[in-house]
Enzyme design. Structure first.
Site: not given
Ligand code: PGA
Length: 256
Positions: A10-12, A98, A100, A170, A176, A216, A237-238
């Site tokens: 997930n590149w966001k 998600h 977010e 999640e 993050g 994470s 994500g990251g």
């Molecule tokens: P993260 O994000 O790996 O940066 O914690 C995961 C996500 O929100 O899908």
């Protein structure tokens, strides 16, 4: 019960069109040996999808996803993107619900449910995200929150649609933050989610549904998470923003 692992990047709001194809060209050789042992999905921002789609050139082993989709067909919905537009670019997956989107953009369980139904009707596979905040966990609400999100988000799905859906658990406090849930905490939540799915769709369906962990995930913690019986993949994500790091995660997931 064997469920094929599924690892998604997930590149966001990262990696624009000019960087997307370079990423994919570096990444593909690093996962060449996977040979279908794992579903891999890259989820760029909308505007980077055309470049990513072209660079993937229908590579069978790597799917393409979007980070959101409209619940409507077309029309006066400024800023929205439809399922059919995504399908023109060979998108096969869509991240929905998600945290977010829920927290920053006000998406409710009802909206997410409408999007899930729309995606499934048009043959996009949802990566349906659920998860509790720290306050909810500390307040003893973990199970109630997960049950509500699954129950409302997947309301009205057929058994086949439920089986097609991939769930991503999640915990919001792990996204993050560098703070991963322990593999025991993650397994406990995944097993609970599977029990909710069994109540809703029957045990046979629940046993087929893949549940990813997200929050994470890094190359160093992937194998331990994936060793848990109810963890079937990761939404990253990251650590997915670098081709080498994401490839290490994919490779760690298949050597479980
Ligand atoms: P993260 O994000 O790996 O940066 O914690 C995961 C996500 O929100 O899908």
């Amino acid at each position: 019960m064997s469920r094929k692992p599924i690892i998604a990047a997930n590149w966001k709001m990262n990696i624009g069109p000019s960087e997307a194809s370079g990423f994919i060209k570096s990444f593909l050789p690093l996962v060449e040996d996977i040979k279908g042992a794992c579903d891999i999905v890259i989820v760029p921002p909308f505007v980077s999808i055309p470049a990513a789609s072209e660079a993937l050139n229908s590579t069978a082993s790597v799917g393409l996803g979007a980070q959101n989709v409209s619940q409507y067909n077309n029309g006066a919905y400024t800023g929205e993107i439809s399922t059919l537009m995504l399908k023109e670019l060979f998108v096969g997956y869509v991240v929905l619900g998600h945290s977010e989107r829920r927290q920053l953009f006000g998406e409710t369980d009802e909206v997410i449910n409408a999007k899930l139904k729309k995606a499934l009707a048009d043959n996009l596979k949802p990566l349906f995200c659920i998860g509790e905040t720290l306050e909810e966990r500390d307040g003893g609400q973990l199970e109630a929150v997960l049950e509500r999100q699954v129950d409302k988000g997947m309301d009205g799905l057929t058994e086949e649609e439920a089986t097609t859906t991939v769930i991503a658990y999640e915990p919001v406090w792990a996204i993050g933050t560098g703070r991963t849930a322990t593999s025991e905490q993650a397994q406990e939540a995944h097993a609970f989610v599977r029990s909710v799915l069994a109540k809703k769709f029957g045990q046979a369906v629940a046993d087929k549904i893949r549940i990813q962990y997200g929050g994470s995930v890094k190359p160093e913690n992937t194998a331990e998470l994936m060793a848990q019986p109810d963890i079937d993949g990761a939404l990253v994500g990251g650590a997915s923003l670098d081709p080498a790091s994401f490839a290490k995660i994919v490779n760690a997931a298949v050597t479980r």
